[in-house]
Design a protein around this motif. Structure first.
Motif, mmCIF file in Angstrom:
data_model
loop_
_atom_site.group_PDB
_atom_site.id
_atom_site.type_symbol
_atom_site.label_atom_id
_atom_site.label_comp_id
_atom_site.label_asym_id
_atom_site.label_seq_id
_atom_site.Cartn_x
_atom_site.Cartn_y
_atom_site.Cartn_z
ATOM 1 N N ARG A 149 63.960 49.155 -7.246
ATOM 2 C CA ARG A 149 65.242 48.780 -6.772
ATOM 3 C C ARG A 149 65.885 50.020 -6.438
ATOM 4 N NH1 ARG A 149 68.628 46.345 -11.611
ATOM 5 N NH2 ARG A 149 66.842 44.619 -11.290
ATOM 6 N N ARG A 150 65.800 51.212 -7.057
ATOM 7 C CA ARG A 150 66.484 52.424 -6.573
ATOM 8 C C ARG A 150 65.873 52.832 -5.212
ATOM 9 N NH1 ARG A 150 68.793 56.868 -9.635
ATOM 10 N NH2 ARG A 150 70.142 57.762 -8.184
ATOM 11 N N LYS A 151 64.597 52.613 -4.928
ATOM 12 C CA LYS A 151 64.126 52.965 -3.682
ATOM 13 C C LYS A 151 64.792 52.225 -2.428
ATOM 14 C CE LYS A 151 59.310 53.799 -5.081
ATOM 15 N NZ LYS A 151 57.742 53.153 -4.646
ATOM 16 N N ARG A 152 65.127 50.745 -2.667
ATOM 17 C CA ARG A 152 65.679 49.990 -1.942
ATOM 18 C C ARG A 152 67.100 50.581 -1.728
ATOM 19 N NH1 ARG A 152 67.070 44.233 -3.820
ATOM 20 N NH2 ARG A 152 68.692 45.472 -4.753
ATOM 21 N N ASP A 153 67.720 50.943 -2.695
ATOM 22 C CA ASP A 153 69.142 51.322 -2.572
ATOM 23 C C ASP A 153 69.127 52.518 -1.822
ATOM 24 O OD1 ASP A 153 69.780 49.010 -4.100
ATOM 25 O OD2 ASP A 153 70.086 50.094 -5.948
ATOM 26 N N LEU A 154 68.416 53.491 -1.837
ATOM 27 C CA LEU A 154 68.415 54.736 -1.468
ATOM 28 C C LEU A 154 67.900 54.708 0.330
ATOM 29 C CD1 LEU A 154 66.834 57.159 -4.162
ATOM 30 C CD2 LEU A 154 69.281 57.142 -3.154
ATOM 31 N N GLY A 155 67.362 53.381 0.670
ATOM 32 C CA GLY A 155 67.098 53.305 2.157
ATOM 33 C C GLY A 155 65.742 53.617 2.059
ATOM 34 N N ILE A 156 64.692 53.795 1.181
ATOM 35 C CA ILE A 156 63.583 54.272 1.207
ATOM 36 C C ILE A 156 62.814 53.227 1.833
ATOM 37 C CG2 ILE A 156 61.649 55.368 0.020
ATOM 38 C CD1 ILE A 156 63.567 56.740 -1.754
ATOM 39 N N THR A 157 62.844 52.004 1.243
ATOM 40 C CA THR A 157 62.368 50.790 1.584
ATOM 41 C C THR A 157 63.271 49.637 1.873
ATOM 42 O OG1 THR A 157 60.534 49.147 1.007
ATOM 43 C CG2 THR A 157 61.716 49.789 -0.872
ATOM 44 N N ASP A 158 63.059 48.623 2.830
ATOM 45 C CA ASP A 158 63.886 47.546 2.999
ATOM 46 C C ASP A 158 63.819 46.528 2.037
ATOM 47 O OD1 ASP A 158 65.127 49.005 5.227
ATOM 48 O OD2 ASP A 158 63.537 48.235 6.769
ATOM 49 N N ASN A 159 62.360 46.210 1.695
ATOM 50 C CA ASN A 159 62.241 45.238 0.725
ATOM 51 C C ASN A 159 61.594 45.514 -0.376
ATOM 52 O OD1 ASN A 159 63.150 43.226 2.789
ATOM 53 N ND2 ASN A 159 61.232 43.462 3.968
ATOM 54 N N ILE A 160 61.709 44.741 -1.337
ATOM 55 C CA ILE A 160 60.650 44.921 -2.651
ATOM 56 C C ILE A 160 59.784 43.954 -2.779
ATOM 57 C CG2 ILE A 160 60.980 45.146 -4.979
ATOM 58 C CD1 ILE A 160 63.955 45.905 -4.639
ATOM 59 N N PHE A 161 58.558 44.354 -3.116
ATOM 60 C CA PHE A 161 57.327 43.459 -3.405
ATOM 61 C C PHE A 161 56.754 43.699 -4.778
ATOM 62 C CE2 PHE A 161 57.189 44.423 1.358
ATOM 63 C CZ PHE A 161 57.820 43.307 1.618
ATOM 64 N N PHE A 162 56.339 42.547 -5.423
ATOM 65 C CA PHE A 162 55.838 42.332 -6.554
ATOM 66 C C PHE A 162 54.451 41.903 -6.929
ATOM 67 C CE2 PHE A 162 60.435 41.944 -6.752
ATOM 68 C CZ PHE A 162 60.715 43.003 -7.540
ATOM 69 N N TYR A 163 53.648 42.121 -5.697
ATOM 70 C CA TYR A 163 52.319 41.311 -6.025
ATOM 71 C C TYR A 163 51.339 42.136 -6.846
ATOM 72 C CZ TYR A 163 52.348 43.895 -1.395
ATOM 73 O OH TYR A 163 52.811 44.716 -0.394
ATOM 74 N N ASP A 164 51.575 43.736 -6.772
ATOM 75 C CA ASP A 164 50.787 44.143 -7.925
ATOM 76 C C ASP A 164 51.076 44.021 -9.327
ATOM 77 O OD1 ASP A 164 53.049 45.380 -7.211
ATOM 78 O OD2 ASP A 164 52.389 47.404 -7.589
ATOM 79 N N ILE A 165 52.470 44.007 -9.574
ATOM 80 C CA ILE A 165 52.878 43.626 -10.966
ATOM 81 C C ILE A 165 52.413 42.284 -11.313
ATOM 82 C CG2 ILE A 165 54.771 43.527 -12.435
ATOM 83 C CD1 ILE A 165 56.232 45.492 -10.655
ATOM 84 N N TYR A 166 52.373 41.189 -10.435
ATOM 85 C CA TYR A 166 51.876 39.862 -10.812
ATOM 86 C C TYR A 166 50.617 39.994 -11.172
ATOM 87 C CZ TYR A 166 56.061 37.224 -9.692
ATOM 88 O OH TYR A 166 57.301 36.607 -9.574
ATOM 89 N N SER A 167 49.769 40.681 -10.551
ATOM 90 C CA SER A 167 48.327 40.944 -10.801
ATOM 91 C C SER A 167 48.071 41.511 -12.023
ATOM 92 C CB SER A 167 47.563 41.604 -9.630
ATOM 93 O OG SER A 167 46.416 41.561 -9.979
ATOM 94 N N ASN A 168 48.699 42.826 -12.347
ATOM 95 C CA ASN A 168 48.756 43.170 -13.661
ATOM 96 C C ASN A 168 49.303 42.302 -14.873
ATOM 97 O OD1 ASN A 168 47.935 45.916 -12.633
ATOM 98 N ND2 ASN A 168 49.705 46.337 -12.174
ATOM 99 N N LEU A 169 49.900 41.150 -14.470
ATOM 100 C CA LEU A 169 50.262 40.554 -15.714
ATOM 101 C C LEU A 169 49.501 38.970 -15.610
ATOM 102 C CD1 LEU A 169 54.184 40.779 -15.236
ATOM 103 C CD2 LEU A 169 52.913 41.450 -16.848
#
Length: 654
Positions: A149-169
């Motif tokens: 979320r901090r990356k998005r707020d700083l403009g480092i990335t436009d979107n946030i994806f969670f597929y790697d976290i879903y797989s880890n869970l």
């Protein structure tokens, strides 16, 4: 911003000049990145060099680098060089991450994260990427979400994806669908490296989801793509790019080997795992990679299964220090198996007890923690969606306000006061009526949504109960098989049980789906083949099965007869098409929607083919008669073609 760009450009020029001089000095010898690092003049150049060199531990260990960086850091502290202190702390954090000491790496980056806004954008990116990696390795996914979320707020990335976290869970299928949706569109047709990464990741999600045959096909495709990348002489590749490609090659080979292990093809798995281990060690020397740990455990398991105890212990004692709990449990299981096979039952029991203690400790926390982590990810996605909706609402509201202002200006000029008041009264009346209608619509919508939710729950419960009842029928057939001596009767009961399982699987897929009206056929066919393979344990495992049904969905009225037809075809192939259990056996299943609601189905194998008296057998064979009747239910005719090798069945359906 311009000043930061100027400094970075200046650093790049100085680094290039220095590297050219060092390259000439080591022209006839293998590059020693550690010595090149030490010869650089300041902390900025060393930082750029360190993070842009992937195989930095090629001649000196990570501990040598750590000792050298500690010296530079202490010197910087004495001179109060704050910029150099930050740079060396970042390098320290990355080295600890490479060594697998994620807690220490995280502790260093946390100190810098507290004052993140004081650094330039490049330093901020390094800090956030390290924290993202460390939180992932430590399975602190809620914290990882905050970093993204901090990356998005700083403009480092436009979107946030969670597929790697879903797989880890453990949500591998959802992770795969999200990954395919977000990443496929960003890959160019001529970017063979990115395509290899994409196919390897898809294969890994499928492997973790136990869809091993389909996963193997993706890994083979990834392996072919990385070979194309190496053979592409048109594009110039840097040493780092070649090193990363070789590392990816090693990871892909390891995944192919692990697929063979899941299929219990241990001898076939060993060459892939050996080459993978050698490749990763060569091109990622000094770094702790979970893939390398998994491959070493997998090859030790292969040698134990083949009773080659000497080779197995060579890998088990090869500085094997797993970090993940699942790898520790696997190592203990392998030691227990080794001591059990060699007759040292006391040592075997010791390792089994260790696993019990570890498992008990995990079970106390794992379920609750995973639920909390999953809830955190879902909440973040909901918040992100709400944020997007709010932004759209604000933009729409601004547009409406602008239009209203223009209308008001025009009205003041061209319409008299009386008509303005009348119009205003009409607007008020319309507005109040609109509010009333909106409330009524909202109430009706709420009632309908609750009704739909209740209906979905009831339908899922019905499908679940039907599946359970069919499983009970299958269990009764199994009990009857054990009490029957007639081989013909046993065979008939097993065939009946297989057909019941095919129907039960339909209802299982329905209540597991969000959409209760259709069944996703790619996953259903994979599950059906795994079910048939479990019945014919001595056959089917050496057969290469290719399934091409991605994106096809059928309703239950068509899925049940289709599943029963496919069950008969696969069962016949396992029983009759490959009598000598050939390793070159192939089965190809193709299912496609042609246009609108029309579809096409094709099934081929390269077995011994149909006998000469096929027509006569069709009149007496229950399986063939059953398939013809099921085809009639689909309002089509089952066609059979004899080929030079094997047989082909096909039909069109509506």
């Amino acid at each position: 911003m311009k000043r930061n760009f100027y400094y970075r450009f200046l650093f790049a020029l100085m680094l290039l000049s220095t590297l050219m001089g060092v390259a000439q000095e080591f022209e006839n010898a293998e590059e020693n990145y550690f010595e090149m690092f030490q010869e650089l003049s300041d902390a900025d150049l060393r930082t750029v060099f360190f993070f842009s060199t992937s195989n930095r531990y090629n001649q000196n260990s990570a501990y040598d680098w750590l000792d050298s960086v500690n010296v530079y850091l202490n010197s910087s502290k004495k001179t109060s060089d704050s910029t150099a202190i930050v740079n060396y702390q970042l390098i320290q954090s990355q080295i600890y991450n490479d060594l697998g000491d994620y807690e220490k790496s995280l502790a260093l980056t946390k100190e810098l994260y507290d004052t993140l806004e004081l650094y330039n954008i490049d330093t901020q990116i390094l800090i956030l990427e390290l924290m993202d990696s460390n939180y992932a390795k430590l399975e602190l996914y809620d914290k990882q979400i905050e970093i993204r979320r901090r990356k998005r707020d700083l403009g480092i990335t436009d979107n946030i994806f969670f597929y790697d976290i879903y797989s880890n869970l453990g949500q591998h299928r959802k992770a795969m669908k999200d990954y395919m949706t977000e990443e496929k569109k960003n890959i160019a047709d001529d970017d063979f490296f990115a395509q290899a990464v994409y196919n390897n990741n898809i294969g890994n999600y499928l492997r973790l989801d136990k869809s091993t045959p389909t996963a193997l096909s993706y890994f083979n495709k990834a392996n072919a793509l990385i070979d194309v990348y190496f053979s592409d002489v048109i594009k110039v590749k840097t040493d780092n790019q070649i090193n990363e490609a070789n590392t990816l090659k090693g990871i892909i080979l390891g995944n192919i080997g692990k697929c063979h292990v899941q299929l219990k093809e241990y001898e076939a798995a060993i060459p892939f795992l050996e080459e993978s281990i050698l490749t990763i060690k060569k091109h990622k020397s000094g770094k702790f990679l979970s893939e390398l740990m998994e491959n070493i455990l997998a090859i030790a398991n292969c040698y134990l299964q083949l009773d080659n105890f000497e080779k197995a212990t060579d890998y088990l004692t090869d500085d094997l220090n797993p970090i993940k709990a699942e790898n520790i449990l696997q190592k203990n299981r392998l030691y227990a198996m080794y001591y059990d096979k060699t007759g040292d039952f006391k040592s075997s029991a010791t390792y089994l007890k260790r696993n019990i203690r570890i498992r008990d400790s995990i079970d106390l926390k794992e379920s609750n923690i995973k639920s909390q982590q999953l809830a955190a990810v879902i909440n973040q996605e909901v918040e992100y969606s709400k944020g997007m909706i709010e932004e759209q609402k604000k933009a729409l509201e601004k547009s409406r306000n602008d239009i209203a202002e223009k209308d008001k200006s025009i009205s003041l000029v061209f319409i008299s006061l009386v008509f303005t008041l009348m119009g205003f009264a009409g607007l008020v009346y319309a507005y109040l009526k609109s509010i009333k209608n909106q409330r009524l619509i909202a109430e009706q919508k709420h009632i309908i949504e609750n009704s739909l939710v209740e209906k979905d729950s009831l339908l899922k419960e019905i499908h679940h109960r039907v599946k359970n009842n069919l499983q009970m029928v299958s269990s009764l057939l199994s009990l009857q098989t054990k009490n029957t001596r007639s081989k013909a009767a046993i065979q008939a009961l097993e065939e009946g049980k297989s057909r019941v399982k095919a129907m039960a699987l339909i209802h299982q897929k329905l209540y597991q789906n969000d959409d209760l009206s259709v069944i996703e056929m790619q996953g259903y066919i994979e599950s059906l083949i795994n079910s048939v393979q479990s019945v014919y344990k001595k056959g089917g495992h050496n057969i290469n099965i290719t399934i091409d049904a991605e994106g096809v969905e059928l309703d239950i009225d068509r899925a049940i007869p289709f599943g029963l037809i496919l069950n008969e075809l696969v069962s016949n192939s396992f029983k009759y098409a490959f009598p000598h259990d050939e390793e070159n056996g192939k089965i190809y299943i193709h299912l496609r929607k042609i246009s609108g609601s029309e579809g096409f189905f094709e099934y081929t194998d390269n077995g011994v083919g149909l006998p000469e008296d096929t027509q006569e057998r069709a009149e007496s064979s229950m399986g063939i008669r059953l398939m013809n009747r099921l085809a009639n239910q689909l309002q089509t005719t089952l066609n059979t073609d004899k080929t030079s090798q094997g047989v082909r069945f096909w039909f069109n359906f509506k």
